[in-house]
Design an enzyme around this catalytic site. Sequence first.
Site, PDB file in Angstrom:
ATOM      1  N   ASP A  51       0.832  -1.211   0.000  1.00 20.57           N
ATOM      2  CA  ASP A  51       0.000   0.000   0.000  1.00 20.57           C
ATOM      3  C   ASP A  51       0.865   1.259   0.000  1.00 20.57           C
ATOM      4  O   ASP A  51       0.594   2.211   0.734  1.00 20.57           O
ATOM      5  CB  ASP A  51      -0.939   0.000   1.203  1.00 20.57           C
ATOM      6  CG  ASP A  51      -2.076   1.014   1.059  1.00 20.57           C
ATOM      7  OD1 ASP A  51      -2.447   1.329  -0.096  1.00 20.57           O
ATOM      8  OD2 ASP A  51      -2.585   1.487   2.091  1.00 20.57           O
ATOM      9  N   ASN A  90     -27.991  31.982  15.208  1.00 19.28           N
ATOM     10  CA  ASN A  90     -28.091  32.784  13.985  1.00 19.28           C
ATOM     11  C   ASN A  90     -28.153  31.919  12.729  1.00 19.28           C
ATOM     12  O   ASN A  90     -28.070  32.417  11.611  1.00 19.28           O
ATOM     13  CB  ASN A  90     -26.925  33.771  13.898  1.00 19.28           C
ATOM     14  CG  ASN A  90     -25.575  33.072  13.762  1.00 19.28           C
ATOM     15  OD1 ASN A  90     -25.484  31.846  13.871  1.00 19.28           O
ATOM     16  ND2 ASN A  90     -24.534  33.859  13.551  1.00 19.28           N
ATOM     17  N   ARG A 101     -26.017  29.591  11.709  1.00 18.07           N
ATOM     18  CA  ARG A 101     -24.731  29.260  11.095  1.00 18.07           C
ATOM     19  C   ARG A 101     -23.717  28.919  12.181  1.00 18.07           C
ATOM     20  O   ARG A 101     -23.824  29.377  13.322  1.00 18.07           O
ATOM     21  CB  ARG A 101     -24.234  30.407  10.224  1.00 18.07           C
ATOM     22  CG  ARG A 101     -24.044  31.713  10.947  1.00 18.07           C
ATOM     23  CD  ARG A 101     -23.853  32.853   9.959  1.00 18.07           C
ATOM     24  NE  ARG A 101     -23.453  34.089  10.627  1.00 18.07           N
ATOM     25  CZ  ARG A 101     -23.343  35.261  10.025  1.00 18.07           C
ATOM     26  NH1 ARG A 101     -23.599  35.357   8.730  1.00 18.07           N
ATOM     27  NH2 ARG A 101     -22.969  36.325  10.687  1.00 18.07           N
ATOM     28  N   ASP A 142     -17.640  24.334   3.327  1.00 19.86           N
ATOM     29  CA  ASP A 142     -17.993  25.753   3.169  1.00 19.86           C
ATOM     30  C   ASP A 142     -17.964  26.115   1.685  1.00 19.86           C
ATOM     31  O   ASP A 142     -17.028  26.732   1.181  1.00 19.86           O
ATOM     32  CB  ASP A 142     -17.011  26.613   3.973  1.00 19.86           C
ATOM     33  CG  ASP A 142     -17.352  28.098   3.918  1.00 19.86           C
ATOM     34  OD1 ASP A 142     -18.499  28.422   3.532  1.00 19.86           O
ATOM     35  OD2 ASP A 142     -16.485  28.922   4.247  1.00 19.86           O
ATOM     36  N   ASP A 174     -30.443  19.377 -13.064  1.00 18.49           N
ATOM     37  CA  ASP A 174     -31.156  19.158 -14.335  1.00 18.49           C
ATOM     38  C   ASP A 174     -32.542  19.812 -14.267  1.00 18.49           C
ATOM     39  O   ASP A 174     -33.569  19.147 -14.135  1.00 18.49           O
ATOM     40  CB  ASP A 174     -31.272  17.654 -14.598  1.00 18.49           C
ATOM     41  CG  ASP A 174     -32.000  17.340 -15.900  1.00 18.49           C
ATOM     42  OD1 ASP A 174     -32.048  18.229 -16.780  1.00 18.49           O
ATOM     43  OD2 ASP A 174     -32.508  16.211 -16.020  1.00 18.49           O
ATOM     44  N   ASP A 225     -34.521  21.290 -16.444  1.00 19.74           N
ATOM     45  CA  ASP A 225     -35.539  21.050 -17.472  1.00 19.74           C
ATOM     46  C   ASP A 225     -35.913  19.575 -17.609  1.00 19.74           C
ATOM     47  O   ASP A 225     -36.717  19.210 -18.473  1.00 19.74           O
ATOM     48  CB  ASP A 225     -35.090  21.601 -18.824  1.00 19.74           C
ATOM     49  CG  ASP A 225     -33.808  20.937 -19.335  1.00 19.74           C
ATOM     50  OD1 ASP A 225     -33.331  19.969 -18.689  1.00 19.74           O
ATOM     51  OD2 ASP A 225     -33.279  21.395 -20.364  1.00 19.74           O
ATOM     52  N   ARG A 277     -22.233  18.025 -22.183  1.00 18.93           N
ATOM     53  CA  ARG A 277     -23.210  17.975 -21.103  1.00 18.93           C
ATOM     54  C   ARG A 277     -22.897  16.779 -20.210  1.00 18.93           C
ATOM     55  O   ARG A 277     -22.122  15.896 -20.583  1.00 18.93           O
ATOM     56  CB  ARG A 277     -24.623  17.872 -21.676  1.00 18.93           C
ATOM     57  CG  ARG A 277     -24.813  16.697 -22.631  1.00 18.93           C
ATOM     58  CD  ARG A 277     -26.144  16.734 -23.343  1.00 18.93           C
ATOM     59  NE  ARG A 277     -26.300  15.555 -24.199  1.00 18.93           N
ATOM     60  CZ  ARG A 277     -27.409  15.251 -24.839  1.00 18.93           C
ATOM     61  NH1 ARG A 277     -28.473  16.053 -24.745  1.00 18.93           N
ATOM     62  NH2 ARG A 277     -27.476  14.166 -25.584  1.00 18.93           N
TER      63      ARG A 277
END
EC number: 2.7.11.1
Length: 574
Positions: free
Chosen positions: A225, A419, A421, A451, A487, A489, A529
């Site tokens: 590894d 607040n 956050r 963030d 997506d 549409d 796309r």
Amino acid sequence: MGNTCCVAPATTDEVGAPPRDHHHAAKKSPAPSATTTTATRQRHGQEPKPKPKPRARAKPNPYDWAPPRVLPARGGAAASAVRVLEGVVPHHPRLRVTDKYQLGRELGRGEFGVTHLATDRATRERLACKSIPKRRLRTAVDVADVRREVAIMASLPDHPALVRLRAAYEDADAVHLVMELCDGGELFDRIVARGRYTERAAAAAARTVAEVVRACHAHGVMHRDLKPENFLYAGKAEDAQLKAIDFGLSVFFRPGERFREIVGSPYYMAPEVLRRDYGPEVDIWSAGVILYILLCGVPPFWAETEQGVARAILRGAADFDREPWPRISRAAKSLVRQMLDVDPRRRPTAQQVLDHPWLHHAARAPNVPLGDVVRARLKQFSLMNRLKKKAMRVIAEHLSVEEVEVIKDMFALMDTDNNGRVTLQELKDGLTKVGSKLAEPEMELLMEAADVDGNGYLDYGEFVAVTIHLQRLSNDNHLRTAFLFFDKDGSGYIDRAELADALADDSGHADDAVLDHILREVDTDKDGRISYEEFVAMMKSGTDWRKASRQYSRERFKTLSNSLIKDGSITMAR
């Protein structure tokens, strides 16, 4: 208090029996008799030991050790009763790790254990202590992994490039491994932090990696590894020693022995590992991949899917034309090509790598800067792209109440000023309140990753995304929800306009360069796309491989290998 054990390993004889690979190709051998043990010693040029006294336990043949068959429960008395280090290290009764060391701040977390700063109470020497709770060792495989890792670390030589195991302890609740402290950061991080990066610097790092391979192979250990994350600097000084720190997937081997288990990290995995028929030459391949990345900043075999990466590895056609390869010396390119030969029989040994002119004279390697492009690539290599961050936030915001109940409570606890956050300081304070010991660098890394808008704090969606980031994205419904968010549409594709709309800042502007980068990275069929399949491949690539548990990786890679066999990409050795 349960019995405890301790060892300060120095030689292989003190360690006891090094465990074998429990998924090894060969059948398990029976427990060694006095005859087979003596014969083995004679093969190794040792004098046979006298017959042990009655009731004394004979030293096992290290190659005939079989992993324990115990299947510990998830906790309680059954887990506590498991003696993980039995037969691996000698016992020292009733000595606890805290008797000798004062444990301090958390340094990091792994699959099984947590590492803390450990200070020797007598000498004040600073070390690292990796504690592995027994409740986390749920299967015989888990127990065998830890036993083997301890035996291997204790049997390796005292080498400047290998982190030393200083002591091992076991009590009723955990196994504790005390080792050298390496607090100088990862290999790539230091390269990125430097203002100037040259071929000579790459050669110095590559030489250390090759020395690690040579030391391991000389002592009958295959690492399996090797990757940049497993190399840390001993200290923050510019001339600090680079050291290999993780031997969790390493195994003992004998010359000519073949292995079948698929383990490792995909970018660094040799082709014969995928074919399930390999030996120690796999470490040379992995070291070659590291060297390739050190020189150009990207891995030699890259694709957006696991099967794509695997097929690229099997082809073995690394790119030596893109920047900065034209300015890299011929000697360096020659060595990389030799190390990345798809035929393991043609690869150099670790000693031959070190004797190669480019590494043998590493201090005289070209001192010409490789350019900012390499440093920039190294920095980006382990980062998620912006689309992936946004998608994780969408998933977080669409989770069921049951899935996020605990996280919602934590968010309310941490949001002390109500607040809506959470700042980094609130995150730190809140995690302390709930008993978390997450290391501060990890908190900062998660904060930065979650963030998305870069305003310095987390709203609820970003906060939940911290959790999603650490989980495997295997729920197709979650992925479909995120895809449909982009997506708009319902065409089944995310086009450039939809991508721009989703990633626009508060002023409605989307950076064209960012959009181009995302499309280049994700749109694999280059039709302009992003399909659902391409989106899923992006979400499941990269991060999963670095965060997945060892057992998960084993099963995942086995499945991958089977699929490659079915589609004809590889042929199994007979």
